[in-house]
Design a protein around this motif. Sequence first.
Motif, mmCIF file in Angstrom:
data_model
loop_
_atom_site.group_PDB
_atom_site.id
_atom_site.type_symbol
_atom_site.label_atom_id
_atom_site.label_comp_id
_atom_site.label_asym_id
_atom_site.label_seq_id
_atom_site.Cartn_x
_atom_site.Cartn_y
_atom_site.Cartn_z
ATOM 1 N N LYS A 154 0.837 -1.193 0.000
ATOM 2 C CA LYS A 154 0.000 0.000 0.000
ATOM 3 C C LYS A 154 0.876 1.249 0.000
ATOM 4 O O LYS A 154 1.985 1.250 0.522
ATOM 5 N N THR A 155 0.324 2.324 -0.602
ATOM 6 C CA THR A 155 1.121 3.543 -0.681
ATOM 7 C C THR A 155 0.958 4.334 0.603
ATOM 8 O O THR A 155 0.053 4.107 1.398
ATOM 9 N N GLU A 182 -2.412 5.900 0.850
ATOM 10 C CA GLU A 182 -3.477 4.966 1.263
ATOM 11 C C GLU A 182 -3.420 4.711 2.769
ATOM 12 O O GLU A 182 -4.426 4.709 3.456
ATOM 13 N N LEU A 183 -2.201 4.533 3.263
ATOM 14 C CA LEU A 183 -2.060 4.207 4.685
ATOM 15 C C LEU A 183 -2.336 5.418 5.567
ATOM 16 O O LEU A 183 -2.712 5.285 6.720
ATOM 17 N N GLU A 185 -0.206 -3.598 9.869
ATOM 18 C CA GLU A 185 0.311 -3.106 8.603
ATOM 19 C C GLU A 185 0.669 -1.628 8.725
ATOM 20 O O GLU A 185 1.716 -1.178 8.276
#
Lengths: 206, 595
Positions: free
Chosen positions: B2-3, B6-7, B26
């Motif tokens: 994930k970028t 996104e995070l 994550e």
Amino acid sequence: MARTLDEMREAATEQALIRRARSGDRAAFDRLVREHFTRVYAFLHRMIGSHEDAEDLAQECFVRAWGALPHYREEAAFSTWLCRIALHLAQDHHRASSRREGSGEAAGDRDPHISGIARSSPEPSPAEALSRAELSRAVALALSRLPPRLRAALVLRGIEGREYAEVAEITGVKPATARTHVMQARRILQRALAPWLGSRREGGAS
Amino acid sequence: MKTCRELRSRILPAVDGSLSIEAMFEFEEHLRACADCRERYEEARALDAALARLPEPPVERVDVARAVARVRAAIDRESAPAPRRATRWVPLAIAATAAAAILVAVFRPRSLPAPAAPSADRGEPTMATESPALPPATPEPVDIPLDPARLAQAREEVRCLLALAAERLPAPGDPALPAELASRFDEGSRDLERSRWPVLRLVEGALGDPDPAVARAALRYLGMRGDRLSIRMLEGALARPQSLVDAALALCDAGEAGLDSLAPAVRDPRASSLVLARVSARGGPGAARFLEACVRETARVEGSRRGSARLLEEIDALARTGTSAVASLLRLGSDGTLTPAEVIDALARTQGAGESVADFFLSRPRGVDDGLVLQALAALQPSRALPLLEKRCLELRERRGQVLECIEAYGGKDGLATLLRLSASGRIAPADLEIPILSTLSRDRGAGSAVVEDWSRAGRRVELHVFQGFLFDHPVSASAPACIALSGSDLVPSSDRRWAVLLAGETGIAEDADALAELFWRLKPAEKELRAACLIAIRALAGVDRIERVVDSLPSRTAGRVLALLAERDARTRPASTASRLARELESALAPIVP
């Protein structure tokens, strides 16, 4: 979520009280007022910041609730329904205050707690200069400047810890919108409080 | 992968606790690598902490009883017919008003004029009136010159109204409030109020009425008003034997306002049970404080002869006030008025006490013994209190150490599972959890294996992984049973299972060999690496004799080779490299029994 036996019993008692109150039983309504008054007051105090106004509006909330009881459908929890009425009253109060402010009366003058901060000029190094109490005042001031619906969402979720579904029900929006409102409110507060929260980034928003 | 963008959307859910454990893992992994996101996350948490530190609304300034009365009065005002609006058609309005006045004069013979006579200079007696709190339309305090004849007439009217309202008195023993009595009397006496008659004083006059129903109605009406003047009148009636019981009930009707005056009634055997039942049924913090004072006083008077039926009745009444009783009972236990067993017994009968005791523990009020609170918390439905403590632990940073101590005090499977879930959340520093987890494991060696079995059944792979990491990092004797349980779980990778068995052999005690033997027989023949590890561990813990019993039912050639391998070398003193060679040799010895 599964409810415990005690919660179900409590809800059953409350439903019985609501039905009795709806059929005109004032004693039953008194009990409902007694059960819920403090929580409604606390919510209004967080929305308005004044003890006297919050107490008056909480009373008005129950007077309106009595009048509106025939329309209460028991789809939402009674406390949620009351909170929705309280929110409308708080928004009316906010509009009235804004009009007064427009006519020259400053909001800071009504609340000495907040006005101290409002008048103080920002220090070069606020993080060092301000104690925890002062930070709380800064937070209270920043909260009071939020638009009412954002403020309501943040108070309900961030301070009172309610679920997003309930926040949505009270503020009359979808849960996703309630979440967006909370995020917007946090973003504005973070920007306003950046000097005190130790942000190194311009604006301090996430 | 994930970028960052996104995070970043997980910052708010991570702060307000709505992120799943997997997502949190994550996210935190990303935080370790990304300084920018870490800074944003810390800012969001700082705002959260600032919001949590905002002062609470001053709820202690709210007088709920008064608020209830005001709401009631406001509803009354709203439901009263609205005053007529001024109309432009004045002549017709005047005519209608005149007609109404004539009708009233003709059909309402009991209508009374105001107490003030037209000529105030006749030297008539005066009656000082006090302004009661309710209803709000009550006139200001004034000295009113009185006409004795009119006063007698007013008294008679109040008496009649009380006699009528008395029909609405709840039956004896019915704990309902006499709300209908009060509303009927208020309705009837509205004209008297408007004419500035001191209705409350007239009601006081009816307290000594020869008709007991009228006297009773007057008392209960005063209770429903519940203002200061009414309470004072009721205190007077409480001192008279003939009105004691009804005055006590009326003070109960008054709610919080009447509590301070009820002490004499509790000491009187005729009224005490009634009062205790009513006060506890109304509940609330005031009722609990009042009953706490009663218990303390009775225990003081009884001294060493403590334990009378009356004391038990008072404790029971206190327990029935619900969550408000929790603070009172804990205070009574802390100052030695009640024993810990009495407190816990009473709390067990108190509805909702589990969560309240937990809250109480967190608020740490003065004058309450922490040990007693912990005892109470452990006794009261740990399954409900533990999740609450877990939630609080994640929410509050300042008191986290105390909350962890409390969870540690629970111990057992539930306590350990809670601590491990907190560890899995990644929101608490591992160093803070190390001692509570190790102490829980060593107090109950079976707790670790029970947790592993529960989580294996429930498929909780992430939590098992966290527990496994903890066990491998802390090779102590207490962790051996959990290691053995882990090695029997299908959710753990096979290399980790083998390592867990060997670790149990290194750190465990002789009794752990039984669990290993059981595992050995549960394993499939094809799992020969794991079975070999079991044998090495059993050998290390309980010696070759124990191995003989384990391999007894293997084919005799295999059993003989296994025993020979294990007997000729001392597994306990062998370095790790040769231990792994032994394992390989054992695996080949076990190979022939694989189908």
